[in-house]
Design a protein around this motif. Structure first.
Motif, PDB file in Angstrom:
ATOM      1  N   VAL A  41       0.825  -1.206   0.000  1.00  0.00           N
ATOM      2  CA  VAL A  41       0.000   0.000   0.000  1.00  0.00           C
ATOM      3  C   VAL A  41       0.862   1.259   0.000  1.00  0.00           C
ATOM      4  O   VAL A  41       0.543   2.233  -0.680  1.00  0.00           O
ATOM      5  N   THR A  42       1.956   1.244   0.717  1.00  0.00           N
ATOM      6  CA  THR A  42       2.817   2.428   0.743  1.00  0.00           C
ATOM      7  C   THR A  42       3.546   2.626  -0.581  1.00  0.00           C
ATOM      8  O   THR A  42       3.939   3.732  -0.899  1.00  0.00           O
ATOM      9  N   GLY A  43       3.693   1.574  -1.372  1.00  0.00           N
ATOM     10  CA  GLY A  43       4.379   1.679  -2.651  1.00  0.00           C
ATOM     11  C   GLY A  43       3.471   1.966  -3.836  1.00  0.00           C
ATOM     12  O   GLY A  43       3.910   1.896  -4.980  1.00  0.00           O
ATOM     13  N   LEU A  44       2.202   2.295  -3.582  1.00  0.00           N
ATOM     14  CA  LEU A  44       1.283   2.581  -4.684  1.00  0.00           C
ATOM     15  C   LEU A  44       1.693   3.856  -5.403  1.00  0.00           C
ATOM     16  O   LEU A  44       2.111   4.825  -4.781  1.00  0.00           O
ATOM     17  N   LYS A  45       1.543   3.854  -6.721  1.00  0.00           N
ATOM     18  CA  LYS A  45       1.860   5.039  -7.497  1.00  0.00           C
ATOM     19  C   LYS A  45       0.880   5.174  -8.650  1.00  0.00           C
ATOM     20  O   LYS A  45       0.163   4.235  -8.987  1.00  0.00           O
ATOM     21  N   ASN A  65      -2.966  10.787   0.867  1.00  0.00           N
ATOM     22  CA  ASN A  65      -2.447  10.201   2.100  1.00  0.00           C
ATOM     23  C   ASN A  65      -3.058   8.838   2.400  1.00  0.00           C
ATOM     24  O   ASN A  65      -2.354   7.836   2.493  1.00  0.00           O
ATOM     25  N   ASP A  66      -4.378   8.804   2.579  1.00  0.00           N
ATOM     26  CA  ASP A  66      -5.060   7.560   2.950  1.00  0.00           C
ATOM     27  C   ASP A  66      -5.958   7.032   1.848  1.00  0.00           C
ATOM     28  O   ASP A  66      -6.541   5.963   1.997  1.00  0.00           O
ATOM     29  N   GLU A  67      -6.082   7.765   0.756  1.00  0.00           N
ATOM     30  CA  GLU A  67      -7.007   7.387  -0.307  1.00  0.00           C
ATOM     31  C   GLU A  67      -6.314   7.453  -1.657  1.00  0.00           C
ATOM     32  O   GLU A  67      -5.306   8.130  -1.814  1.00  0.00           O
ATOM     33  N   VAL A  68      -6.886   6.751  -2.612  1.00  0.00           N
ATOM     34  CA  VAL A  68      -6.433   6.831  -3.998  1.00  0.00           C
ATOM     35  C   VAL A  68      -7.667   6.977  -4.888  1.00  0.00           C
ATOM     36  O   VAL A  68      -8.773   6.586  -4.514  1.00  0.00           O
ATOM     37  N   MET A  69      -7.477   7.577  -6.044  1.00  0.00           N
ATOM     38  CA  MET A  69      -8.531   7.630  -7.046  1.00  0.00           C
ATOM     39  C   MET A  69      -8.244   6.520  -8.040  1.00  0.00           C
ATOM     40  O   MET A  69      -7.135   6.406  -8.566  1.00  0.00           O
ATOM     41  N   VAL A  70      -9.240   5.673  -8.264  1.00  0.00           N
ATOM     42  CA  VAL A  70      -9.082   4.531  -9.154  1.00  0.00           C
ATOM     43  C   VAL A  70     -10.063   4.687 -10.306  1.00  0.00           C
ATOM     44  O   VAL A  70     -11.256   4.894 -10.088  1.00  0.00           O
ATOM     45  N   GLU A  71      -9.549   4.591 -11.527  1.00  0.00           N
ATOM     46  CA  GLU A  71     -10.400   4.637 -12.706  1.00  0.00           C
ATOM     47  C   GLU A  71     -10.839   3.207 -13.008  1.00  0.00           C
ATOM     48  O   GLU A  71     -10.032   2.364 -13.381  1.00  0.00           O
ATOM     49  N   ILE A  72     -12.142   2.934 -12.841  1.00  0.00           N
ATOM     50  CA  ILE A  72     -12.657   1.584 -13.046  1.00  0.00           C
ATOM     51  C   ILE A  72     -13.262   1.411 -14.425  1.00  0.00           C
ATOM     52  O   ILE A  72     -13.493   0.293 -14.863  1.00  0.00           O
ATOM     53  N   ALA A  73     -13.551   2.521 -15.109  1.00  0.00           N
ATOM     54  CA  ALA A  73     -14.032   2.523 -16.488  1.00  0.00           C
ATOM     55  C   ALA A  73     -13.617   3.865 -17.075  1.00  0.00           C
ATOM     56  O   ALA A  73     -13.149   4.756 -16.350  1.00  0.00           O
ATOM     57  N   THR A  74     -13.782   4.030 -18.356  1.00  0.00           N
ATOM     58  CA  THR A  74     -13.391   5.279 -18.989  1.00  0.00           C
ATOM     59  C   THR A  74     -14.166   6.428 -18.361  1.00  0.00           C
ATOM     60  O   THR A  74     -15.399   6.425 -18.324  1.00  0.00           O
ATOM     61  N   SER A  75     -13.442   7.397 -17.817  1.00  0.00           N
ATOM     62  CA  SER A  75     -13.988   8.594 -17.166  1.00  0.00           C
ATOM     63  C   SER A  75     -14.827   8.286 -15.932  1.00  0.00           C
ATOM     64  O   SER A  75     -15.669   9.091 -15.532  1.00  0.00           O
ATOM     65  N   VAL A  76     -14.650   7.127 -15.315  1.00  0.00           N
ATOM     66  CA  VAL A  76     -15.351   6.793 -14.064  1.00  0.00           C
ATOM     67  C   VAL A  76     -14.290   6.570 -12.990  1.00  0.00           C
ATOM     68  O   VAL A  76     -13.609   5.548 -12.974  1.00  0.00           O
ATOM     69  N   ASN A  77     -14.150   7.564 -12.112  1.00  0.00           N
ATOM     70  CA  ASN A  77     -13.174   7.494 -11.031  1.00  0.00           C
ATOM     71  C   ASN A  77     -13.883   7.338  -9.702  1.00  0.00           C
ATOM     72  O   ASN A  77     -14.921   7.959  -9.462  1.00  0.00           O
ATOM     73  N   VAL A  78     -13.331   6.502  -8.839  1.00  0.00           N
ATOM     74  CA  VAL A  78     -13.862   6.313  -7.493  1.00  0.00           C
ATOM     75  C   VAL A  78     -12.738   6.518  -6.483  1.00  0.00           C
ATOM     76  O   VAL A  78     -11.581   6.202  -6.758  1.00  0.00           O
ATOM     77  N   ARG A  79     -13.113   7.063  -5.332  1.00  0.00           N
ATOM     78  CA  ARG A  79     -12.145   7.212  -4.247  1.00  0.00           C
ATOM     79  C   ARG A  79     -12.150   5.930  -3.439  1.00  0.00           C
ATOM     80  O   ARG A  79     -13.205   5.415  -3.075  1.00  0.00           O
ATOM     81  N   VAL A  80     -10.977   5.424  -3.173  1.00  0.00           N
ATOM     82  CA  VAL A  80     -10.847   4.158  -2.457  1.00  0.00           C
ATOM     83  C   VAL A  80      -9.851   4.342  -1.320  1.00  0.00           C
ATOM     84  O   VAL A  80      -8.803   4.961  -1.496  1.00  0.00           O
ATOM     85  N   ILE A  81     -10.181   3.800  -0.174  1.00  0.00           N
ATOM     86  CA  ILE A  81      -9.238   3.797   0.943  1.00  0.00           C
ATOM     87  C   ILE A  81      -8.124   2.815   0.604  1.00  0.00           C
ATOM     88  O   ILE A  81      -8.379   1.715   0.115  1.00  0.00           O
ATOM     89  N   LYS A  82      -6.893   3.208   0.846  1.00  0.00           N
ATOM     90  CA  LYS A  82      -5.745   2.378   0.463  1.00  0.00           C
ATOM     91  C   LYS A  82      -5.804   0.967   1.036  1.00  0.00           C
ATOM     92  O   LYS A  82      -5.368   0.021   0.403  1.00  0.00           O
TER      93      LYS A  82
END
Length: 101
Positions: A41-45, A65-82
């Motif tokens: 998790v600390t090595g995510l980029k 810091n504690d979250e990442v934005m993940v693109e699960i489909a084209t132009s669909v981003n979700v905030r995810v806890i690491k």
């Protein structure tokens, strides 16, 4: 010898190996998994392909810091806890898996 095992030391002689066995079979492997997950998790980029704990696969677009934005489909981003990221896949492994299919 019979008197030694019948007293309080007899139960102690039984429980010490059981506790040691529990430590090496249950507690220590769980601690090692937690350390490996924390290091992952600390090595995510940005640009990493990840698998979320619910099974969705996406690409990281922003790391905070504690979250990442993940693109699960084209132009669909979700905030995810690491902590909810279960696996990091690199691009070559996905391409190799697609070539096998």
């Amino acid at each position: 010898m019979q008197e030694l095992l019948a007293g309080p030391f007899g139960t102690l002689i039984f429980f010490v190996p059981v506790i040691i066995l529990f430590y090496f079979m249950l507690i220590r492997p769980q601690q090692q998994r937690m350390k490996a997950h924390t290091a992952m998790v600390t090595g995510l980029k940005r640009g990493d392909t990840v698998v979320l704990s619910n099974g969705m696969i996406g690409k990281i677009t922003r790391v905070e810091n504690d979250e990442v934005m993940v693109e699960i489909a084209t132009s669909v981003n979700v905030r995810v806890i690491k902590g909810m990221i279960s696996e990091v896949r690199n691009r070559t492994a996905i391409a190799a898996n697609d070539a096998k299919a």
